[in-house]
Design an enzyme around this catalytic site. Structure first.
Site, PDB file in Angstrom:
ATOM      1  N   ARG A   1      -5.230 110.667 -31.876  1.00 55.30           N
ATOM      2  CA  ARG A   1      -6.652 110.894 -31.686  1.00 55.30           C
ATOM      3  C   ARG A   1      -7.431 109.858 -32.506  1.00 55.30           C
ATOM      4  O   ARG A   1      -7.048 109.523 -33.625  1.00 55.30           O
ATOM      5  CB  ARG A   1      -7.066 112.309 -32.126  1.00 55.30           C
ATOM      6  CG  ARG A   1      -6.564 113.431 -31.226  1.00 55.30           C
ATOM      7  CD  ARG A   1      -7.252 113.401 -29.861  1.00 55.30           C
ATOM      8  NE  ARG A   1      -6.855 114.522 -29.024  1.00 55.30           N
ATOM      9  CZ  ARG A   1      -5.863 114.499 -28.160  1.00 55.30           C
ATOM     10  NH1 ARG A   1      -5.128 113.392 -28.036  1.00 55.30           N
ATOM     11  NH2 ARG A   1      -5.583 115.564 -27.412  1.00 55.30           N
TER      12      ARG A   1
ATOM     13  N   GLU B   1     -14.298 108.129 -27.138  1.00 54.44           N
ATOM     14  CA  GLU B   1     -13.115 107.808 -26.353  1.00 54.44           C
ATOM     15  C   GLU B   1     -13.238 106.459 -25.656  1.00 54.44           C
ATOM     16  O   GLU B   1     -12.291 105.687 -25.613  1.00 54.44           O
ATOM     17  CB  GLU B   1     -12.856 108.906 -25.323  1.00 54.44           C
ATOM     18  CG  GLU B   1     -11.563 108.752 -24.559  1.00 54.44           C
ATOM     19  CD  GLU B   1     -10.333 108.905 -25.423  1.00 54.44           C
ATOM     20  OE1 GLU B   1      -9.885 110.031 -25.584  1.00 54.44           O
ATOM     21  OE2 GLU B   1      -9.813 107.906 -25.929  1.00 54.44           O
TER      22      GLU B   1
ATOM     23  N   HIS C   1      -6.436 105.119 -23.375  1.00 58.71           N
ATOM     24  CA  HIS C   1      -5.801 106.440 -23.403  1.00 58.71           C
ATOM     25  C   HIS C   1      -4.807 106.593 -22.246  1.00 58.71           C
ATOM     26  O   HIS C   1      -4.890 107.544 -21.461  1.00 58.71           O
ATOM     27  CB  HIS C   1      -6.866 107.535 -23.343  1.00 58.71           C
ATOM     28  CG  HIS C   1      -6.391 108.842 -23.930  1.00 58.71           C
ATOM     29  ND1 HIS C   1      -7.257 109.771 -24.470  1.00 58.71           N
ATOM     30  CD2 HIS C   1      -5.150 109.383 -24.062  1.00 58.71           C
ATOM     31  CE1 HIS C   1      -6.574 110.820 -24.893  1.00 58.71           C
ATOM     32  NE2 HIS C   1      -5.289 110.593 -24.655  1.00 58.71           N
TER      33      HIS C   1
END
Length: 339
Positions: free
Chosen positions: A250, A278, A297
């Site tokens: 994360r 993100e 990601h």
């Protein structure tokens, strides 16, 4: 004794076709009474409320709405949630635990591609693939094979030290994969005791000691109050010259501004698959730094890997309808230490 429960798919519409092949959908229909064409991402609609009233098993995925007390009131028969993805923290609420609903997650299945990505990143980082590619592209001329050893005398994985922060499902897989390399593996995880470490054959160490000793540091800890910003400016400064930080966990675990400053200096390298936010702003330096591999990601399950999650969900559904316990239950007491 087997029974055929009513099931409901709760996830982003369209995801079900990526999770389940036609053969898998046939198996789903054999195991449970389910309308595979009804995929819910909003529990407040009429069709959703009608389906919830008869649902015994919820098969959830990404973008499943929270199962709060109001939703559970509309689902009096709900007994189990099978999550065909990783973390359940986004939709499993305290009301679910109070109701005694059984929960299982495909986090272990999703850990496989993350560990594969991490292993590849470790090998390529120590092999200095990024700077050599940049140099090769910029010069566009023949090189003697010894040139690369001259430019990067430390390159290679032989006898390197790899630090794993977080002996999670991903961290454990990475550690096992590293058994095939001639490397030393250090692990930091406050939840792992010496007896477990000895049985697993891993070397536990303090966090600062691991950071200072490792050629590659890979983050696999969950995002919690305790881990937020754990890779602080001070701790990043402890990293060895030329070391690499890999983050597939994360973005919140790393002080991003401090990381950018360290990378900009050219002192360290990084492989970053998760950021905070993100998606970095369009003007972020993360897009431009030459000694940083930035990916959006993608370490977790994507493409054909999603079918592994669907197969996992069906295996757990088979356990449920046969009266067997879930193979990988999620327990409320473990939430503080899992992703």
């Amino acid at each position: 004794m087997n029974h055929r429960p009513h099931a409901l798919l709760a996830m982003r519409p369209g995801l079900e076709m990526k999770l389940f092949t036609p053969t898998a959908l046939n198996r789903l229909g054999t195991l449970a009474a389910v309308d595979a064409a009804l995929v819910i991402d909003n529990f407040t609609t009429g069709p959703a409320r009608e389906a919830l009233a008869r649902t015994e098993v919820l098969i959830s995925g990404w973008d499943c709405p929270p199962l709060d007390a109001e939703v559970l009131e509309a689902a009096p028969r709900l007994r189990a949630v099978i999550h065909a993805a990783g973390s359940v923290k986004h939709h499993i609420t305290e009301a679910c635990w109070e109701r005694g609903i059984e929960v299982t997650s495909a986090a272990g299945a999703n850990a496989i591609p993350v560990a594969e990505y991490t292993l590849a990143a470790i090998i390529l980082a120590n092999k200095r693939v990024l700077p050599i590619q940049d140099h090769y592209r910029s010069t566009r001329r023949p090189h003697d094979w010894m040139d690369w050893s001259t430019l990067h005398p430390e390159m290679g994985n032989y006898r390197k030290t790899i630090g794993i922060i977080g002996y999670s499902q991903v961290g454990r897989r990475v550690a096992r994969m590293l058994d095939s390399l001639d490397v030393e593996v250090l692990v930091h995880d406050p939840y792992v005791g010496l007896a477990e470490a000895r049985q697993a054959g891993i070397t536990l160490t303090g966090l600062d000691e691991l950071v200072a000793a490792s050629d590659v540091i890979s983050l696999h800890a969950p995002s919690t109050q305790e881990t937020r910003g754990m890779m602080s400016r001070r701790r990043l400064a402890l990293m060895k010259e030329g070391a690499t930080l890999i983050n597939t966990s994360r973005g919140a675990l790393v002080d991003q501004d401090a990381l950018v400053a360290e990378i900009r200096s050219g002192r360290i390298w990084a492989v970053v698959d998760v950021t905070e936010p993100e998606t970095p702003p369009a003007d972020s330096e993360l897009y431009e730094l030459p000694n940083l591999l930035l990916t959006p990601h993608i370490a977790g399950s994507l493409g054909g890997e999603l079918r592994r999650l669907g197969d996992y969900a069906l295996d757990e559904l088979a356990n449920y309808v046969s009266g067997r316990p879930f193979a990988n239950p999620v327990l409320a007491r473990e939430l503080a230490r899992i992703a």
